[in-house]
Design an enzyme around this catalytic site. Structure first.
Site, PDB file in Angstrom:
ATOM      1  N   CYS B  88       0.819  -1.220   0.000  1.00 41.39           N
ATOM      2  CA  CYS B  88       0.000   0.000   0.000  1.00 41.39           C
ATOM      3  C   CYS B  88       0.847   1.262   0.000  1.00 41.39           C
ATOM      4  O   CYS B  88       0.332   2.362  -0.164  1.00 41.39           O
ATOM      5  CB  CYS B  88      -0.955  -0.016   1.177  1.00 41.39           C
ATOM      6  SG  CYS B  88      -1.954  -1.512   1.190  1.00 41.39           S
ATOM      7  N   CYS B 213     -14.556  -0.396   6.898  1.00 43.01           N
ATOM      8  CA  CYS B 213     -13.630  -0.744   5.818  1.00 43.01           C
ATOM      9  C   CYS B 213     -13.666   0.335   4.754  1.00 43.01           C
ATOM     10  O   CYS B 213     -14.720   0.870   4.440  1.00 43.01           O
ATOM     11  CB  CYS B 213     -14.039  -2.072   5.185  1.00 43.01           C
ATOM     12  SG  CYS B 213     -14.207  -3.413   6.365  1.00 43.01           S
ATOM     13  N   LYS B 340     -11.253   5.921   3.183  1.00 40.06           N
ATOM     14  CA  LYS B 340     -12.644   5.552   3.475  1.00 40.06           C
ATOM     15  C   LYS B 340     -13.539   5.980   2.320  1.00 40.06           C
ATOM     16  O   LYS B 340     -14.386   5.217   1.878  1.00 40.06           O
ATOM     17  CB  LYS B 340     -13.094   6.223   4.782  1.00 40.06           C
ATOM     18  CG  LYS B 340     -14.521   5.881   5.177  1.00 40.06           C
ATOM     19  CD  LYS B 340     -14.618   4.460   5.692  1.00 40.06           C
ATOM     20  CE  LYS B 340     -16.026   3.895   5.626  1.00 40.06           C
ATOM     21  NZ  LYS B 340     -16.478   3.571   4.262  1.00 40.06           N
ATOM     22  N   HIS B 344      -9.366   2.582  -2.195  1.00 39.56           N
ATOM     23  CA  HIS B 344      -7.934   2.337  -2.088  1.00 39.56           C
ATOM     24  C   HIS B 344      -7.383   1.634  -3.325  1.00 39.56           C
ATOM     25  O   HIS B 344      -7.042   0.463  -3.286  1.00 39.56           O
ATOM     26  CB  HIS B 344      -7.676   1.513  -0.827  1.00 39.56           C
ATOM     27  CG  HIS B 344      -6.235   1.262  -0.525  1.00 39.56           C
ATOM     28  ND1 HIS B 344      -5.211   2.054  -1.004  1.00 39.56           N
ATOM     29  CD2 HIS B 344      -5.644   0.298   0.229  1.00 39.56           C
ATOM     30  CE1 HIS B 344      -4.057   1.566  -0.565  1.00 39.56           C
ATOM     31  NE2 HIS B 344      -4.282   0.505   0.175  1.00 39.56           N
TER      32      HIS B 344
END
Lengths: 483, 401
Positions: B88, B213, B340, B344
């Protein structure tokens, strides 16, 4: 011939339970006759349990506190060994950490494979100073709504034999081989094909078993009335009682069928009944075990004073642990119901056999390392020590965590990742001796686990690879009962 | 003796695609979208770029390997182009490479583009895929939410936090990010949500519900960097410069040694400490006012506040519930909506975070523009799982040279 005997016994009945009443009710539209079988619960292997893993668990209960390096051979009897060509007993030997020079044999072909394995084990023990491990386990499948769905159960059993009287000395053995085909399963078929029950009872059990038992007793000069424990799996109602009567064995000697909580575990069942008998027998009692299948095997034992030491209640304890499973879940877990597993289930579960072999001590016996420089345990074993204050190179000696206890350090229950029986529980396990591993959990009870929950290790299927028909194995953590 | 990166490299231009379920777009489409904006902002021609870095993470479901897809999509001029991947932190890695290239003197102008096309899998969440041939043999069967959920169990145990209190603090984090994201036209999710929605959502991995998530989306972001001298020579003033660029990578200690308790990110603490030294920050709680942290899950944002030294250890629950990191609070966290609301797209996220700091520092953040101009802004990425991960901490600020 010097005296031979049973040194120890063990058993494993997986905790999942299926209510026979629920099965009968669900199928009453199709087969109302199932009502007659709708009593109690049967045992059920989890999605990650098979003949190999149940044999390993049974063996571990048998070998608790014993020196495994004394074992020279291992026999595995089953009609449901997961591999037709890959030594199933070899996987078991690896998981048990038996020494590399062990001989390992798979026996199958008939439900008497368990007692045949026991015969073979005694033959081997007769010519050896080593202990011989006899295992049998069974994970039989049945089509939905078949009577076998209610009658059968999944389990494993273990008998350790050696020279000397042990818990029970071997008095005599006898076999009978006739091609009596009560049921069969062709090599490429999923399920058994079974003939009429009344014929199996009358022409099979009631003629062949008394003949076999009669031959055995006659050759050993034992009177049938002296038999205190008669172990004969009885997939047909009351057939063991009828065989006992026909053979002159006291009806009270017929061992419990372990029907409630387990069910007929095929090749494993005579040995499971034997283990149960030894856990209850008094010294000096005669125990007769019969495995039925294309004739049968009969083994007669006499318990010794040491039998009291076998009263661990392994069989009962194993049956007493229960986790209910609904009928639809059972059907799905056993491939009897096509359920939508979602696209995540499509991920390739292929195993690189090269990599698996390189790491076979990790995968089979949960072997990591212990640093000889600083004493730190770690898993997997790596070249450079994990201890931040050490970092020594090439100092680690193998250390197995398979029999270690640990505690949950972190955990979650995951409903997103693909697993055949969600949710997936996993978390970090901190081992008592040091070392840590993020592991899958098995057998988590409804109340869950928490940080600090004590855990023990169990050998399980890691993944099934439906594309290639391979199963790979690894260890998981399961809540340990506090001593 | 290394002197660090502070004030040696400045941002010449940045761009960011619209994030979301970009059914219309390939990864290459998104790269071009971000690049075109950055190039226009920088006021340069493609031919002026000396070297470029492309970051993608899950290349097997999008562009494939190598830097060729980006070089082709952007029609770069036969310059050195390198694809980087570091979970990430991939986007931040592309930025780090470009910044280092300029700082070394090897390049005058360097480009970093991060992109990811995730929404070609056919299902929600990240792709279920192999972790490597050996790892697949023994790694626990964890998803990303399940991996990060582990933090919550250890955090509760360590700090004696009530499960309900922790869940409410986590929910507050998500509600706050949706409030912020609702003002951002480039965010994927622009709806406001309530505490009830978060607390009653289906469980994904205990204790993370659906709204704990981050989204899963497609997107790209780009940065063009150069030296302060070149930027000024091109007529730029009010320069945003790189104050710190740090990365810390797990070495197996957390995964295998009991010295780590599972409730925090060891890597983030290492990276943050080094980044504060590099940037000259001594009191992060007082000196930082704008954070873009890796809020892949609400619990990650919560423990990261402590790992960055912004909240005291064990104090993040209180801070969060007190509104410390809300839009009106002391240290704004995810003022753009965060992972959020952006989702992502892994290779893009680090650069997307830097884009927001850059907009805020150049007063181009629209409705989200802060009244008080931040002196420092920090971005943080966390890739992998709590027990084994890559953490990056980047600090930007007004150029002081």
């Amino acid at each position: 011939m010097s005296e031979l005997g049973i040194v120890a016994v063990g058993a494993y009945v997986p905790p999942l339970r299926l209510s026979r009443e629920e099965v009968a009710a669900a199928n009453s539209w199709l087969n109302p006759g199932l009502r007659s079988l709708a009593r109690g619960e049967r045992s059920l292997a989890g999605w990650d349990e098979d003949t190999i893993t149940m044999a390993v668990e049974a063996a571990r209960s048998c070998l608790e506190g014993r020196d495994r390096s004394r074992i020279g051979r291992v026999y595995l009897g089953s009609t449901t060994a997961p591999f037709a060509d890959r030594l199933n007993a070899g996987v078991v030997a690896g998981a048990l950490g038996l020494r590399e020079s062990v001989s390992a044999f798979d026996l199958g072909g008939s439900l008497r494979a368990g007692t045949s394995a026991l015969l073979a084990a005694f033959d081997a023990a007769a010519g050896s100073d080593e202990e011989i491990l006899c295992l049998a386990a069974e994970r039989r499948r049945a089509p939905a709504a078949a009577a076998q769905e209610l009658v059968t159960g999944h389990a494993g059993a273990a008998v350790l034999v050696a020279r000397g009287p042990g818990l029970a000395r071997l008095v005599a053995t006898r076999s009978l081989t006739v091609d009596f085909v009560d049921h069969f399963r062709a090599a490429d078929r999923e399920f058994d094909y079974q003939w009429e029950e009344r014929w199996i009872r009358d022409e099979g059990y009631l003629k062949l078993v008394p003949r076999l038992v009669g031959n055995l007793l006659e050759s050993s000069g034992v009177d049938a009335g002296e038999i205190a424990h008669f172990c004969l799996p009885s997939p047909i109602r009351r057939v063991a009682d009828q065989v006992a009567k026909a053979s002159g064995i006291p009806e009270a000697s017929v061992r419990d069928q372990l029907a409630d909580g387990c069910g007929d575990s095929g090749a494993a069942h005579p040995l499971l009944q034997l283990a149960s008998a030894l856990e209850h027998a008094a010294p000096g009692e005669l125990v007769l075990v019969v495995g039925f299948g294309q004739g049968g095997d009969a083994l007669l034992f006499q318990t010794t004073d040491a039998v009291a030491g076998a009263h661990g209640g392994t069989v009962e304890a194993s049956i007493a642990r229960r986790a209910p499973c609904t009928y639809p879940r059972y059907l799905a877990l056993n491939g009897l119901l096509k359920v939508d597993r979602g696209m995540r289930a499509e991920a390739d579960k292929g195993t690189a056999l090269t990599a698996a072999y390189r790491h076979s001590d990790l995968l089979l016996s949960l072997t990591g390392g212990k640093c000889e420089a600083c004493g730190t345990h770690q898993i997997p074993r790596t070249a450079i020590c994990v201890n931040p204050d050490c970092r020594a190179l090439d100092t680690q000696v193998p250390h197995s965590f398979a029999e270690s206890r640990g505690r949950v350090a972190t955990w979650s229950s995951d409903s997103l990742t693909f697993t055949p029986d969600p949710p997936a529980y996993y978390g970090q396990i901190d081992f008592e001796e040091g070392g840590r591993l993020l592991m899958d959990f098995a057998g988590v009870p409804p109340e869950g686990v928490d940080v600090g929950t004590p855990m023990r290790m169990v050998f399980r299927v890691k993944d099934h690879d439906p594309q290639r028909g391979f199963s790979r194995y690894f260890w998981k953590a399961t809540p340990a009962l506090e001593a | 003796m290394a002197t660090g990166i502070r004030d040696r490299v400045v941002i010449l231009g940045m761009g960011c695609s619209k994030f979301g379920e970009r059914w219309d777009a390939d990864a290459e489409t998104l790269m071009v979208e971000a690049f075109a904006e950055a190039r226009a902002d920088a006021g340069i021609d493609t031919a002026e770029i000396d070297a470029a870095w492309s970051s993608t993470c899950q290349e097997e479901i999008s562009v494939g390997k190598s830097s060729i897809p980006m070089a082709s999509a952007l029609r770069l001029d036969y310059i050195p182009v390198t694809r980087v991947e570091n979970q990430c932190a991939s986007g931040t890695e592309a930025f780090r490479a470009a910044v280092y290239a300029v700082a070394s003197g090897a390049c005058d102008i360097a480009l970093a583009v991060g992109s990811e096309k995730l929404k070609d899998t056919g299902y929600g969440g990240l792709a279920q895929r192999t972790r490597g041939r050996v790892n697949d043999l023994y790694w626990a069967n964890y998803s990303a939410p399940g991996a990060f959920a582990q933090l919550a169990s250890a955090y509760r145990a360590k700090h004696g936090v009530d499960a309900g209190d922790l869940k409410r603090a986590m929910a507050h984090i998500s509600v706050k990010s949706h409030d912020n994201g609702s003002l951002n036209p480039k965010a994927h999710l622009r709806n406001r949500i309530t505490m009830e929605t978060v607390l009653e959502a289906p469980m994904v991995a205990e204790p993370l519900g659906l709204y704990d998530c981050c989204g899963v989306s497609d997107g790209a972001a780009a940065a063009i960097v150069t030296t302060p001298e070149i930027a000024r020579a091109r007529g730029k003033d009010d320069l945003v410069s790189v104050k710190a660029l740090q990365l810390a990578v797990s070495n197996g200690t957390e995964a295998q040694h009991q010295s780590w308790d599972g409730s925090y990110f060891a890597t983030t603490r290492h990276a943050a400490r080094r980044a504060y030294d590099e940037a000259g920050i001594s009191n992060p709680r007082e000196q930082l006012s704008l954070l873009e942290v890796h809020d892949c899950f609400s619990i990650t944002e919560l423990v990261t506040l402590e790992d960055l030294g912004v909240s005291p250890e064990g104090g993040a629950v209180r801070d969060v519930l007190d509104g410390f990191s809300d839009a009106g609070g002391s240290v704004l966290c995810q003022i753009d909506g965060g992972l959020k609301c952006f989702g992502h797209p892994i290779g893009a996220s680090g650069l997307r975070m830097l884009y927001e700091l850059y907009l805020q520092m150049t007063e181009r953040a629209g409705e989200r523009q802060l009244e008080r101009e931040p002196r420092f802004g920090l971005t943080h990425n966390l890739g992998g799982a709590p027990h084994a991960n890559v953490a990056s901490v980047t600090i930007l600020g007004k150029h002081e040279g």
